[in-house]
Design a protein around this motif. Structure first.
Motif, short mmCIF file in Angstrom:
data_model
loop_
_atom_site.label_atom_id
_atom_site.label_comp_id
_atom_site.label_asym_id
_atom_site.label_seq_id
_atom_site.Cartn_x
_atom_site.Cartn_y
_atom_site.Cartn_z
N LYS A 2 1.97 6.94 -6.56
CA LYS A 2 1.02 8.02 -6.89
C LYS A 2 1.65 9.39 -6.67
O LYS A 2 1.49 10.33 -7.46
N ILE A 3 2.40 9.48 -5.51
CA ILE A 3 3.06 10.76 -5.23
C ILE A 3 4.09 11.08 -6.31
O ILE A 3 4.24 12.23 -6.77
N SER A 4 4.80 10.07 -6.77
CA SER A 4 5.79 10.30 -7.82
C SER A 4 5.12 10.77 -9.10
O SER A 4 5.61 11.69 -9.79
N ARG A 5 4.00 10.12 -9.46
CA ARG A 5 3.30 10.54 -10.69
C ARG A 5 2.77 11.97 -10.57
O ARG A 5 2.83 12.76 -11.53
N ARG A 6 2.26 12.29 -9.36
CA ARG A 6 1.78 13.67 -9.18
C ARG A 6 2.94 14.66 -9.28
O ARG A 6 2.82 15.75 -9.87
N THR A 40 9.82 5.40 1.63
CA THR A 40 10.09 4.04 1.13
C THR A 40 11.25 3.40 1.87
O THR A 40 11.22 2.21 2.23
N GLY A 41 12.33 4.12 2.14
CA GLY A 41 13.48 3.58 2.87
C GLY A 41 13.12 3.16 4.28
O GLY A 41 13.53 2.11 4.76
N ALA A 88 0.83 -1.22 0.00
CA ALA A 88 0.00 0.00 0.00
C ALA A 88 0.86 1.25 0.00
O ALA A 88 0.56 2.25 -0.69
N ILE A 89 1.93 1.25 0.78
CA ILE A 89 2.82 2.41 0.84
C ILE A 89 3.49 2.61 -0.52
O ILE A 89 3.64 3.75 -1.00
N LEU A 90 3.94 1.52 -1.14
CA LEU A 90 4.55 1.65 -2.46
C LEU A 90 3.55 2.22 -3.47
O LEU A 90 3.92 3.02 -4.35
N THR A 91 2.30 1.80 -3.34
CA THR A 91 1.27 2.36 -4.22
C THR A 91 1.14 3.88 -4.00
O THR A 91 1.05 4.67 -4.96
N SER A 92 1.13 4.26 -2.70
CA SER A 92 1.03 5.70 -2.40
C SER A 92 2.23 6.46 -2.92
O SER A 92 2.10 7.56 -3.50
#
Length: 329
Positions: free
Chosen positions: A281-285, A318-319, A274-278
């Protein structure tokens, strides 16, 4: 004629002398051979006499021992001590310490010669060593048939009285076994009893009294020793079963804890996904924000700062999640 006779006389004397010399030589050699043979025979005879003297000494020692044994068995008290000692030696050699007791006191006040403890909490087995040996000796030493018959009747009466006394004194329900042993300290007496006094054996069996010889007592002791050993093995088997049951309980608890740990790992994996998904999304934004063209002055620098700040935040989150997963593993 005188010359001829003189010549023949001298010839005859010579022949007779030669023959006498030959006979003397043969007789001398024969006497020498006979003397040597006699010397050898005397030597063998001396050796045999020495062996006979040693055997005679052993016979005399055995005779003294037999006389001492007869003196012992002639007295009732010493005879009882002899039978008691032999019975105690057989039981002490075959049974472990604590599995038997000598002169133990029963609930009725009587004291049997030996009480053997039976396995699994069963009542004890009584062994009596008071065999009426004086009556048996009178029966065996009777000089004629009439006295032998009278001695046999007296011995039967003594045996009947002793067997009834054992049954009345030592067979206690719930405390002793239903059968007791009457110890006979001689194999020959035991064999003669079965051969000449079969009625006495049958009456003893009806009263649950078993007449045993040293070999039969030893066999019974070995059988009871095997029963005691089997009991100890069964006790150890129960302990092993209890330990295995405890081990299975520990294994069940370990299985539950492993399942819980597996569920924790699965939940952690879901949280990481779930965190990787978030973060994606943050990276795409951030990428979309970076692609915007703002006309205000300083807009490009502001957009670059926002993009870099978003990327640093995503990398930091992520780290930290990866370090948490590694620590949990």
């Amino acid at each position: 004629m005188a010359e001829i006779l003189g010549h023949r006389q001298s010839e005859l004397n010579r022949i007779v002398g030669e023959r006498i010399d030959g006979m003397t030589g043969r007789i001398g050699s024969t006497l020498q051979a006979q003397a040597e043979a006699t010397h050898v025979n005397l030597k063998h005879l001396q050796e045999r006499l020495a062996v006979i003297d040693a055997a005679q000494a052993n016979i005399q020692t055995l005779a003294r021992d037999m006389a001492g044994l007869q003196a012992i068995l002639s007295n009732k008290q010493t005879r009882g001590a002899f039978g008691q000692g032999r019975m105690e030696a057989i039981i002490a050699d075959g049974m472990p310490i604590g599995a038997y007791s000598f002169q133990a006191t029963l609930s009725n006040g009587n004291r049997p010669d030996c009480l053997i403890a039976m396995p699994n909490g069963a009542p004890g087995l009584v062994v009596d060593a008071k065999f009426p040996l004086e009556g048996w000796n009178a029966y065996r030493q009777a000089p004629d048939a009439e006295r032998r018959h009278a001695a046999a009747q007296a011995f039967r009466r003594d045996m009947d009285v002793h067997i009834r006394a054992i049954a009345e004194k030592y067979l206690i329900p719930g405390e002793t076994q239903e059968t007791a042993f009457l110890f006979v300290p001689s194999e020959s007496i035991f064999a003669d009893l079965h051969e000449s006094f079969e009625a006495v054996i049958q009456r003893a069996q009806k009263l649950r009294i078993m007449i045993v010889s040293p070999s039969l007592l030893m066999l019974s002791v070995q059988l009871m020793q095997a029963l005691l050993k089997d009991q100890r093995m069964r006790e150890q088997a129960h302990l092993i079963q209890a330990e295995v049951a405890a081990l299975m309980q520990d294994l069940g608890r370990l299985d539950d804890r492993v399942l819980k740990l597996q569920s924790h790992f699965a939940q952690s994996q879901k949280d990481v996904e779930a965190i990787l998904t978030s973060t994606s999304k943050i990276s795409r934004r951030g990428e979309r924000i970076a692609g915007l063209e703002l006309s205000a002055p300083g807009g490009e620098a502001a957009n670059d700062g926002d993009n870099r700040a978003g990327q640093r935040f995503a990398e930091s989150v992520t780290g930290k999640l990866r370090l948490r997963v590694v620590d949990e593993e």
